[in-house]
Design an enzyme around this catalytic site. Sequence first.
Site, PDB file in Angstrom:
ATOM      1  N   GLU A 122      31.500  44.383   4.582  1.00 32.49           N
ATOM      2  CA  GLU A 122      31.719  43.036   5.123  1.00 32.49           C
ATOM      3  C   GLU A 122      32.862  42.998   6.138  1.00 32.49           C
ATOM      4  O   GLU A 122      32.758  42.330   7.161  1.00 32.49           O
ATOM      5  CB  GLU A 122      31.999  42.032   3.988  1.00 32.49           C
ATOM      6  CG  GLU A 122      30.782  41.678   3.135  1.00 32.49           C
ATOM      7  CD  GLU A 122      30.503  42.677   2.020  1.00 32.49           C
ATOM      8  OE1 GLU A 122      31.249  43.677   1.894  1.00 32.49           O
ATOM      9  OE2 GLU A 122      29.540  42.462   1.262  1.00 32.49           O
ATOM     10  N   HIS A 142      29.860  35.670  -8.251  1.00 32.13           N
ATOM     11  CA  HIS A 142      28.745  35.285  -7.372  1.00 32.13           C
ATOM     12  C   HIS A 142      28.513  33.774  -7.395  1.00 32.13           C
ATOM     13  O   HIS A 142      27.405  33.319  -7.113  1.00 32.13           O
ATOM     14  CB  HIS A 142      27.441  35.977  -7.799  1.00 32.13           C
ATOM     15  CG  HIS A 142      27.361  37.434  -7.454  1.00 32.13           C
ATOM     16  ND1 HIS A 142      28.229  38.374  -7.950  1.00 32.13           N
ATOM     17  CD2 HIS A 142      26.501  38.117  -6.653  1.00 32.13           C
ATOM     18  CE1 HIS A 142      27.896  39.567  -7.478  1.00 32.13           C
ATOM     19  NE2 HIS A 142      26.851  39.434  -6.686  1.00 32.13           N
TER      20      HIS A 142
END
Lengths: 356, 332
Positions: free
Chosen positions: A90, A159
Amino acid sequence: MTTSQANNPLGPGYEGVAGSEMRFRDIFRDTLRAEMNRDEDVFLMGEDISGGFDKDTKEPLDAWGGPFAATKGLVQEFGVERIRDTPISEAGFVGAAVGSALTGMRPVVDLMYFDFVTVAFDQLLSNAAKSRYMFGGQTKVPLTLFARSGAGTGHAAQHSESFYSMLAHIPGLKVVVPSDPYSVKGLLAAAIRDDDPVFLVNDKKLINLTGFVPDEEYVIELGKGRYMRRGTDVTLVGMSYTSVVCQKAAEQLAESGIDAEVIDMMSLSPFDEDILIESVAKTNNVVIVDEDTPRASMSSEFAAVIADKGFDHLDSPVKRVTSPHSPVPYNSALEQAFMPQPEDIVKTVRGMLGRD
Amino acid sequence: MDISKEKLEWIYTTMYRIRRFEETMLEQTLKGNSMGVAHTSDGQEAPPTGICAHLTDKDWIGSTHRGHGHCISKGLDTSAMMAEVFGKSTGQCGGKGGSMHISDFSKGMLGANGIVGASIPLAVGAALTAKLKGIENESVGVSFFGDGASSQGVLHESMNLASVWKLPVIFACENNGYAEATPSWYAVSTEDVSARAEGYGMPGVVVDGMDVFAVYDAAGEAIARARAGEGPSFLELKTYRYHGHFHADDTSKYRKPEEEEYYKSLDAIKHFERTVSKQKLMTEKKLKSIRDSVEQEMLDAVEFALSSPMPEISTLYDDVYVNYSNPIAGLR
């Protein structure tokens, strides 16, 4: 249809407007497609946004079509250069997206789960948000990022976050939070066409919801909220999925004769101070509902603005209904208790109006 | 030697300009004319000069906190740079960036960067733009970073990305032996950082970073490879910074005098002068005229910076966004 009509889905603008009932996920993909067709500098990057390659032919398999199939089918239309699967890195690919935006492209990054923003945070904070300012206005960063937030789906602590307030805190970034198919179409298009870096955070609980979407192309001005329901007794302020929760609470309150107004903020940075004050001036009571944790959050920011600019309109203290100051739990009963529920809002409103 | 006369003059001018800019800026900073922290790169003139000798304004470079040499090599104006260090409105960023954030997008300079390693993926992104637009042959990305940044994760992510996407990137590691006060023999797991290039499927070479001709040759190969669409390369340029990590850093607390003397004996500018004299490529008269003109340029840069106005306080609120509907001003 004009933008102002499209901005007012409950108003007269919808009468006679051509459109259809659509799923959030489908209009999301259609909007990405439309923006890529509209501007060839727009391209998409992310992990498994097509997903999988044939080892012999090297052709993309589109096995995933993106997290939650958000981008399914786009690689066949636009090819692997513009639908660019990334390694799991990322910081690297968000940094590359910033570099690409600085040099003339309009990258759109799918960060999958919103929690993963922390892995790329330095690139967002130090480069995307600051380049224009620290270089004295020489450049701009037309970058769009999106990711899925929210509890309620058993994805557990890493998450399920909703800490968009961390991004809204950063000068140079913009943050938008659609709450239905209508708003995601207008906000995603506006984000991609905007010359500043914009992060679109969409709650996972919205992905399979349906709603009316006008056929015509439109954008929703960044920084504008909207009324989802008109009322006179109390203002319920929602953002992202809590706008849906607020509407459910308003329906329950109506059954006992309490007439709630519901505002959907849609944008968190910039955000619509005027709509907050306008509504509070009418209802004199306000509850802000947020799935983010309460400390240094959007709910505390909205409360501060109302206290500062709307104090004289208030008949009762500003109340907030938020998640607890805790990570998101896994167990579904704990998870439901973590999230603001319509019943929590109803109880808070009854308490503040003395209607226990 | 396969370098044109004009290029040789450019190389000498650029290296001498970097040297004198850093010395002048340091002197001015210690006098109190600069407004903040400044990192000098004198001693490290050869790497940016030898690399940028192959670049045009269409090529992009990413830089570091020690970025003045990169800026000068990419053709930035030294008066606007000095004014930026002085925090003046005429500075390269209007006084908003300072020494650590000098940039010039019209010259393909993506900005010096205060976060160690943070500019590395920006150069990868610039190379991605070139690939998407099909202009790799005229627009490569060069990422400058030091031995300190070689320990940052984002370098490794960027090398992997550039390699799997076959992007026109040059990773230029200026290994000056120290990350602040920490020696690379302590903090870097390998003798040569360039050895790591193999793990990312790209060529990596060690280059004498005190020899601008060696840098020029190695960079020429790497950049030609990038322009030909053959992907990224890694150059490790062994070099040395003459001054401390920042303007007030006392190197005697962590470096030995004999080490400093050794590297000064390898001085890149003296090496250039010896080489061109020996091979009769440039006359001492020409070298002196270049030095004289740079000396005058530095006097002019300081005069320009000193006499330039401060930015208006109202510019505090400018350029946070292109467009933003909420107030930028704070609450008082």
